[in-house]
Design an enzyme around this catalytic site. Sequence first.
Site, PDB file in Angstrom:
ATOM      1  N   ASP A 185      65.570  40.619  43.791  1.00 30.66           N
ATOM      2  CA  ASP A 185      66.922  41.170  43.798  1.00 30.66           C
ATOM      3  C   ASP A 185      67.561  41.059  45.186  1.00 30.66           C
ATOM      4  O   ASP A 185      66.928  41.373  46.196  1.00 30.66           O
ATOM      5  CB  ASP A 185      66.826  42.653  43.383  1.00 30.66           C
ATOM      6  N   GLU A 247      67.474  35.980  43.843  1.00 32.95           N
ATOM      7  CA  GLU A 247      68.897  36.193  43.661  1.00 32.95           C
ATOM      8  C   GLU A 247      69.527  36.017  45.038  1.00 32.95           C
ATOM      9  O   GLU A 247      69.658  36.969  45.807  1.00 32.95           O
ATOM     10  CB  GLU A 247      69.193  37.603  43.099  1.00 32.95           C
TER      11      GLU A 247
HETATM   12  C1  NOJ Z   1      71.750  42.737  41.957  1.00 30.11           C
HETATM   13  C2  NOJ Z   1      71.503  43.328  40.612  1.00 30.11           C
HETATM   14  O1  NOJ Z   1      71.547  42.307  39.646  1.00 30.11           O
HETATM   15  C3  NOJ Z   1      72.572  44.374  40.405  1.00 30.11           C
HETATM   16  O2  NOJ Z   1      72.604  44.849  39.091  1.00 30.11           O
HETATM   17  C4  NOJ Z   1      72.371  45.471  41.407  1.00 30.11           C
HETATM   18  O3  NOJ Z   1      73.439  46.370  41.333  1.00 30.11           O
HETATM   19  C5  NOJ Z   1      72.288  44.929  42.838  1.00 30.11           C
HETATM   20  N1  NOJ Z   1      71.527  43.741  42.964  1.00 30.11           N
HETATM   21  C6  NOJ Z   1      71.696  45.950  43.764  1.00 30.11           C
HETATM   22  O4  NOJ Z   1      70.323  46.095  43.525  1.00 30.11           O
END
Ligand code: NOJ
Length: 477
Positions: A185, A247
Amino acid sequence: MSWREGIVYQVYPRSFQDSDGDGVGDLPGITARLDHLEWLGVDALWVSPFYPSPLADFGYDVSDYTDVDPMFGSLPDFDRLTAAAHARGLKVLVDLVACHTSIQHAWFRDHPEWYVWARGDRPPNNWTSAFGGPAWTRFDDERWYLHSFYPEQPDLDWRNPEVVAAMQEVVRFWVARGADGFRLDAIDRLAKDPQMRDDPPSEEPFGLPLLDHERGRDFRHSRNAAWIGEALGAIREAAGDALLIGEVYLPAHKHAPYLEHLDRAFVFELIQSPWEPGALRHAVAAGAAVEGRSGPGATWALSNHDFGRFSARFGRRNERAAALLLMTLPGTACIYQGDEIGQGIGPGGDPPYDRVGRDVFRHPMQWDRTPGGGFSVSRPWLPVVDPAARNVADQREDPGSLLSFWRELIALRKGLGPGFRMLDGDPGVIAYERGNVRVAINAGDAPVAVPDGEVVLATAPAAAALAPGDAALVKPA
Ligand code: NOJ
């Protein structure tokens, strides 16, 4: 083809299957529905966070990295899910939220030095939260803490070796329990400028089509600092050979330092692209050019729980062509739950649970045509949208359905050879060679000729021309 270049199915656990009748999905619910994933033919599932969490950001605010929130089940439920998935030949990816914890994590209380702090009357710099507003919140009369997302999600200080060691333990914990990989993430937010300098103004977009509140600034100091490789190297060391998909919220041409350690990164150009040939071609070319640690570096997705549903963004007319695109790109492909039956965006939450309005992409999975969609026996946390119009059971029976089309594509993807090359041609068409086949996707507004050769799969019955919104996969003569 290795499973690493196969298909990852994203499960948003709150909305997949409720097994205990509380209106919220859970791990046993996922286990009970694995038949769907096996039937569909995907290779792995990525499960969005199920850790104990106060749910300020629906699980992306973790208060314990080595447990399961009772709402979602227990550690033995995770073990049963993993064992059942493995028995069906499916791999399991866990969502590693390494940038920040919940403000209620014991670490914040017991190890405040593991977080990023500043002292003074005002915030130390102009860094902003991903959701708008300052990235700093006052903790007491003297101190501010940094949060790249909600104030309930304080950022960990990855310059502190104790933080690195603690997160390595977390990675080892899930690998030992059977996880085959991780989705990392917000990983571009892990490394910040140690001097905490202001982000400078900039007329150039930082990269991606930015959120409105992110225009006009170059985010070079608040994220994506040059020392990111140190942190990623530590995660890789703990993960061993597990698949790591980042991500990385940066344009694909900036992914290289991440992919020295990670296998793949999401191509946000595609998740954010409209159905427009120039934008789609740009997205495909950008992602296809990236090399990962274990092969092509892209993870392609059309939708996710943050950025919407592709059927709504692209329009129903283009659904099948978009699926054909996704299933023929090089790297890893990711399908967000419900996209296989064309779930659309639903009405907002009531009350709106998610402060940035993302609930509309998170409505429960529609398994059958009953009013509850087969998701839960009680009132679901968000209403089920239109189960009579689209659901898994009906589409499974119908060879002409969107679900059946996805399934055909998934089977076909397994036989695609390596190699990828964009082809020139009509400006309205996205055309490329993938292994020994050619793909043509008409995203323009006029009919175009079908490429020469044997049509293996097409979105419309064999015709001499591809209408706008149609696509074909052809074996050249
Ligand atoms: C990316 C995640 O996909 C999202 O849902 C989240 O709010 C943020 N990162 C923070 O963790």
